[in-house]
Write a protein that holds these residues in place. Structure first.
Motif, short mmCIF file in Angstrom:
data_model
loop_
_atom_site.label_atom_id
_atom_site.label_comp_id
_atom_site.label_asym_id
_atom_site.label_seq_id
_atom_site.Cartn_x
_atom_site.Cartn_y
_atom_site.Cartn_z
N ASN A 160 0.80 -1.22 0.00
CA ASN A 160 0.00 0.00 0.00
C ASN A 160 0.83 1.27 0.00
O ASN A 160 0.44 2.27 -0.61
N SER A 161 1.98 1.27 0.67
CA SER A 161 2.82 2.47 0.59
C SER A 161 3.30 2.67 -0.85
O SER A 161 3.36 3.81 -1.34
N LEU A 162 3.58 1.57 -1.54
CA LEU A 162 3.98 1.69 -2.95
C LEU A 162 2.81 2.03 -3.85
O LEU A 162 2.97 2.79 -4.82
N ARG A 163 1.62 1.51 -3.54
CA ARG A 163 0.45 1.86 -4.35
C ARG A 163 0.18 3.36 -4.30
O ARG A 163 -0.22 3.97 -5.29
N SER A 164 0.41 3.96 -3.15
CA SER A 164 0.20 5.41 -3.03
C SER A 164 1.18 6.18 -3.91
O SER A 164 0.83 7.23 -4.47
N LEU A 165 2.40 5.66 -4.06
CA LEU A 165 3.37 6.29 -4.95
C LEU A 165 3.01 6.05 -6.42
O LEU A 165 3.09 6.97 -7.24
N VAL A 166 2.61 4.82 -6.73
CA VAL A 166 2.23 4.48 -8.10
C VAL A 166 1.03 5.32 -8.55
O VAL A 166 0.96 5.74 -9.71
N MET A 167 0.13 5.59 -7.64
CA MET A 167 -1.05 6.39 -7.98
C MET A 167 -0.63 7.75 -8.52
O MET A 167 -1.19 8.25 -9.51
N VAL A 168 0.38 8.35 -7.89
CA VAL A 168 0.86 9.67 -8.33
C VAL A 168 1.73 9.55 -9.57
O VAL A 168 1.55 10.29 -10.54
N LEU A 169 2.66 8.60 -9.57
CA LEU A 169 3.55 8.46 -10.71
C LEU A 169 2.79 8.15 -12.00
O LEU A 169 3.07 8.72 -13.06
N ASP A 170 1.80 7.26 -11.91
CA ASP A 170 1.03 6.85 -13.08
C ASP A 170 -0.18 7.73 -13.36
O ASP A 170 -0.94 7.47 -14.29
N ARG A 171 -0.37 8.74 -12.51
CA ARG A 171 -1.51 9.65 -12.67
C ARG A 171 -2.84 8.89 -12.68
O ARG A 171 -3.69 9.06 -13.56
N LEU A 172 -3.02 8.03 -11.68
CA LEU A 172 -4.23 7.21 -11.60
C LEU A 172 -5.29 7.91 -10.75
O LEU A 172 -4.97 8.60 -9.78
N SER A 173 -6.54 7.65 -11.09
CA SER A 173 -7.65 8.20 -10.30
C SER A 173 -7.87 7.35 -9.05
O SER A 173 -7.32 6.25 -8.91
N ARG A 174 -8.72 7.84 -8.16
CA ARG A 174 -9.06 7.09 -6.95
C ARG A 174 -9.69 5.75 -7.30
O ARG A 174 -9.52 4.77 -6.57
N GLU A 175 -10.42 5.71 -8.41
CA GLU A 175 -11.07 4.46 -8.83
C GLU A 175 -10.04 3.52 -9.46
O GLU A 175 -10.05 2.31 -9.20
N GLU A 176 -9.14 4.06 -10.27
CA GLU A 176 -8.17 3.22 -10.97
C GLU A 176 -7.18 2.55 -10.02
O GLU A 176 -6.80 1.40 -10.22
N ILE A 177 -6.77 3.25 -8.96
CA ILE A 177 -5.77 2.68 -8.05
C ILE A 177 -6.32 1.49 -7.29
O ILE A 177 -5.57 0.61 -6.85
N LEU A 178 -7.63 1.42 -7.14
CA LEU A 178 -8.23 0.31 -6.39
C LEU A 178 -8.00 -1.02 -7.08
O LEU A 178 -8.03 -2.08 -6.45
N ASN A 179 -7.77 -1.01 -8.38
CA ASN A 179 -7.56 -2.25 -9.13
C ASN A 179 -6.09 -2.60 -9.30
O ASN A 179 -5.75 -3.58 -9.97
N VAL A 180 -5.21 -1.80 -8.68
CA VAL A 180 -3.77 -2.04 -8.81
C VAL A 180 -3.29 -2.90 -7.65
O VAL A 180 -3.47 -2.54 -6.48
N ASN A 181 -2.70 -4.03 -7.97
CA ASN A 181 -2.07 -4.88 -6.98
C ASN A 181 -0.59 -5.02 -7.32
O ASN A 181 -0.23 -5.20 -8.49
#
Length: 206
Positions: A160-181
């Motif tokens: 989850n700490s990495l998902r929070s970084l990936v969300m910003v780096l990849d410019r993902l929305s709140r909905e899109e990050i939920l599907n990232v594992n």
């Protein structure tokens, strides 16, 4: 000038194996987790990857993964910075509980909301939004400037700490990050442009 950032989730932990919520608890790696970390280091070494600095959390599973990767690339003594800002999401009252038992206690839907929603935390714990509130400032002030200065930077942390970084780096929305594992022990190599946008992203096949 290359600007390289490598993100790696720790190898499988003992509590991953037991299907327990882990968070800020500190179980060690399993034999499989050790193998994953070693494989990640070996693969990065095959790619000719060398690092200028490494960052990790204050939790054993991430620290050991970080060290084994550095051993694998022949940089056992590299400067490694540990900070709780990179710790896993705090699961609060769920920490240490079996995920199936939690579903029986609170219901499938409620546990799913706690695990996958962006801003609804479990009792006494953190949401992904809360996690990002501590990881992103640290990333911006301590990690990103080194990348942008042309250093090769390794970050060995948590799902989850990495998902929070990936969300910003990849410019993902709140909905899109939920599907990232993010799989355990699998490096993701980012090359950044001068404006911090992504020039390339490669998830390394082990």
């Amino acid at each position: 000038m290359e600007r390289t950032l490598v993100l790696v989730r720790h190898g499988q932990s003992e509590w991953n194996l037991k299907n327990l919520f882990t968070g800020w608890k500190d179980p060690d790696l399993t034999e499989k987790g050790v193998s994953e970390a070693i494989a990640a280091g070996n693969k990065l070494n095959e790619m000719g990857m060398k690092f200028d600095v490494a960052f990790t959390s204050e939790l054993t599973r991430a620290q050991r993964t970080c060290q084994m990767i550095l051993d694998g690339v022949g940089q056992s003594d590299l400067t490694t910075i540990r900070d709780l800002a990179l710790n896993e999401r705090d699961y609060g009252d769920l920490a240490g509980l079996n995920k199936d038992d939690a579903r029986k206690k609170w219901g499938e839907e409620q546990v799913h909301i706690w695990r996958r929603s962006y801003d609804i935390p479990p009792p006494g714990g953190e949401s992904l939004k809360d996690t990002a509130a501590r990881t992103l400032p640290y990333f911006i002030t301590d990690i990103l400037p080194r990348v942008m200065a042309g250093q090769n930077v390794l970050v060995a942390a948590h799902g989850n700490s990495l998902r929070s970084l990936v969300m910003v780096l990849d410019r993902l929305s709140r909905e899109e990050i939920l599907n990232v594992n993010i799989a355990t022990g699998v490096p993701t190599v980012y090359k950044l442009n001068v404006d911090t946008t992504i020039a390339s992203k490669e998830i390394i096949d082990l």
